[in-house]
Write a protein that holds these residues in place. Structure first.
Motif, short mmCIF file in Angstrom:
data_model
loop_
_atom_site.label_atom_id
_atom_site.label_comp_id
_atom_site.label_asym_id
_atom_site.label_seq_id
_atom_site.Cartn_x
_atom_site.Cartn_y
_atom_site.Cartn_z
N LYS A 130 4.23 25.30 28.17
CA LYS A 130 4.17 23.74 28.27
C LYS A 130 2.96 23.08 28.02
N GLY A 131 2.96 21.87 27.54
CA GLY A 131 2.03 21.00 27.21
C GLY A 131 1.91 19.92 28.07
N LEU A 132 0.60 19.22 28.42
CA LEU A 132 0.32 18.22 29.29
C LEU A 132 -0.32 17.12 28.41
N LEU A 133 0.18 15.83 28.68
CA LEU A 133 -0.30 14.81 27.88
C LEU A 133 -1.55 14.14 28.66
N ILE A 134 -2.66 13.72 28.11
CA ILE A 134 -3.87 13.41 28.74
C ILE A 134 -4.40 12.65 27.89
N GLU A 135 -5.01 11.31 28.51
CA GLU A 135 -6.05 10.51 27.48
C GLU A 135 -7.31 11.25 27.14
N ASP A 136 -7.56 11.15 25.70
CA ASP A 136 -8.66 11.82 25.26
C ASP A 136 -9.88 11.19 25.78
N ILE A 137 -10.71 11.49 26.54
CA ILE A 137 -11.83 10.76 26.78
C ILE A 137 -13.00 11.26 26.26
N ARG A 138 -13.17 11.97 25.20
CA ARG A 138 -14.25 12.85 24.53
C ARG A 138 -14.98 11.57 23.66
N TRP A 139 -16.18 12.22 23.27
CA TRP A 139 -16.98 11.34 22.22
C TRP A 139 -16.51 11.06 20.92
N VAL A 245 -0.23 30.43 16.02
CA VAL A 245 0.76 29.49 15.92
C VAL A 245 1.64 29.40 17.31
N MET A 246 1.30 28.54 18.33
CA MET A 246 1.95 28.52 19.62
C MET A 246 2.80 27.42 20.06
N PRO A 247 4.26 27.86 20.18
CA PRO A 247 5.31 26.93 20.24
C PRO A 247 5.04 26.13 21.72
N ILE A 248 5.20 24.82 21.53
CA ILE A 248 5.36 23.94 22.72
C ILE A 248 6.68 23.66 23.06
N ILE A 249 7.20 23.84 24.17
CA ILE A 249 8.85 23.68 24.41
C ILE A 249 8.89 22.63 25.43
N GLN A 250 7.76 22.31 25.93
CA GLN A 250 7.88 21.07 26.95
C GLN A 250 6.62 20.22 27.13
N VAL A 251 6.59 19.04 27.05
CA VAL A 251 5.59 18.25 27.27
C VAL A 251 5.80 17.32 28.52
N ASN A 252 4.91 17.43 29.45
CA ASN A 252 5.07 16.72 30.60
C ASN A 252 6.70 17.16 31.16
N GLU A 253 7.46 16.13 31.47
CA GLU A 253 8.74 16.45 32.12
C GLU A 253 9.74 16.55 30.78
N LYS A 254 9.31 16.21 29.76
CA LYS A 254 10.22 16.14 28.52
C LYS A 254 10.53 17.47 27.83
N VAL A 255 11.76 18.01 27.84
CA VAL A 255 11.84 19.31 26.79
C VAL A 255 11.95 19.04 25.55
N ILE A 256 11.17 19.67 24.78
CA ILE A 256 11.35 19.22 23.45
C ILE A 256 12.59 20.17 22.63
N SER A 257 13.50 19.03 22.05
CA SER A 257 14.42 19.69 21.35
C SER A 257 15.36 20.50 22.20
N THR A 258 15.75 21.61 21.92
CA THR A 258 16.61 22.60 22.54
C THR A 258 15.65 23.21 23.65
N GLY A 259 14.37 23.34 23.54
CA GLY A 259 13.63 23.88 24.65
C GLY A 259 13.14 25.32 24.24
N LYS A 260 13.69 25.71 22.95
CA LYS A 260 13.22 27.00 22.53
C LYS A 260 12.24 26.65 21.46
N PRO A 261 11.40 27.50 20.93
CA PRO A 261 10.73 27.62 19.53
C PRO A 261 11.58 27.37 18.29
N GLY A 262 10.90 26.46 17.71
CA GLY A 262 11.85 25.72 16.40
C GLY A 262 11.83 26.80 15.32
N LYS A 263 12.72 26.37 14.27
CA LYS A 263 13.02 27.41 13.38
C LYS A 263 11.66 27.35 12.15
#
Ligand code: PMP
Length: 278
Positions: A130-139, A245-263
């Motif tokens: 899973k991934g979490l969206l966050i504002e990029d506060i870096r320089w 190469v690390m699949p992200i299957i969900q971002v915050n509450e949103k499941v990406i596509s089918t929720g499985k690593p893609g083709k």
């Protein structure tokens, strides 16, 4: 355990770093992480080139030849009998009575490198994370692989606290990169990643993936994409030296596509494994 200290291989316990080392006080230095597979350094020239580029961008002069540096790193892997893991290396601007401005030019950088065993994260790579969206506060110089990582570690900690593997940072609507990775999306069979600029690190894994696309006829473009593009993508993955190469299957509450690593993600994982000979 052996490490490298200012170019020499020595016992870790013999190393003393001064309390006024500028890396310790200011994060004033640069670093690299190199993958070791089966005792061999993967994309070593690329990592060493980037180290010299990062150093150059902050006016640190590295007092070693590239080849010399690589040879000592390979020797370290051998003496430590490392099979699968990483080498961490860093160079600071050296030690000098504390002041913000650079020390006199004859102060030598302090260079250390050590090895650590680290398996390929097979389960996460297979199942996705899973991934979490966050504002990029870096320089505004995220192209430099600098020791100053406060923005990155605060972001990563947020991810951990939310049960996520990584944060996906954005500046306004535009996705930049992970806290320690680059971000890719797939839309209509085309792989998309952000073009390099001062806002992201040009990942070595990112460069390997782009080359794999070119060699294998996978359609690909470098283009800025938004949070909406990410959430509506057919596939999402991140790339880094340690996570490949690390699949992200969900971002915050949103499941990406089918929720499985893609083709295409799967295809690139396979091609990557071939490339590293695992
Ligand atoms: N972006 C950031 C901010 C990183 O820290 C990393 C990991 N070093 C990456 C991207 C990925 O770079 P690489 O593929 O060279 O590990």
């Amino acid at each position: 355990e052996n490490i490298i200290f200012n170019g020499e291989i020595i016992e870790r316990s013999k190393v003393n770093i001064d309390i006024e080392d500028r890396g310790y006080q200011f994060g004033d230095g640069v670093y690299e992480v190199i993958r070791v597979y089966n005792g061999k350094l993967f994309t070593k020239e690329e990592h060493i080139n980037r180290l010299y580029e990062s150093a150059e961008k902050i006016s640190i002069q590295i007092p070693y030849e590239k080849l010399e540096l690589i040879q000592t790193l390979e020797e370290l892997v051998q003496v430590n009998q490392l099979d699968t893991g990483i080498i961490y290396l860093q160079l600071t601007r050296g030690s000098f009575p504390r002041q913000h401005g650079f020390p006199k030019s004859d102060v030598p950088p302090v260079y250390v490198a050590y090895t650590r065993e680290m398996p390929i994260p097979k389960v996460s790579m297979d199942e996705g994370v899973k991934g979490l969206l966050i504002e990029d506060i870096r320089w505004l110089r995220c192209d430099i692989k600098s020791l100053n990582l406060l923005g990155n570690i605060l972001a990563k900690q947020k991810a951990a606290e939310s049960g996520c593997f990584e944060t996906i940072q954005h500046r306004g609507e535009e996705v930049t990169e992970g806290s320690s990775s680059n971000v890719f999306i797939v839309k209509d069979n085309c792989l998309i990643t952000r073009p390099v600029s001062n806002l992201i690190l040009n990942g070595i894994t990112r460069q390997v993936i782009i080359k794999l696309c070119q060699e294998n006829g996978i359609s690909f473009k470098e283009e800025i994409f938004t949070i909406d593009d990410l959430l509506e993508a057919d596939e999402v993955f991140i790339s880094s030296t340690t996570s490949e190469v690390m699949p992200i299957i969900q971002v915050n509450e949103k499941v990406i596509s089918t929720g499985k690593p893609g083709k295409i993600t799967r295809k690139l994982q396979q091609l990557f494994q071939q490339k590293i000979g695992m």
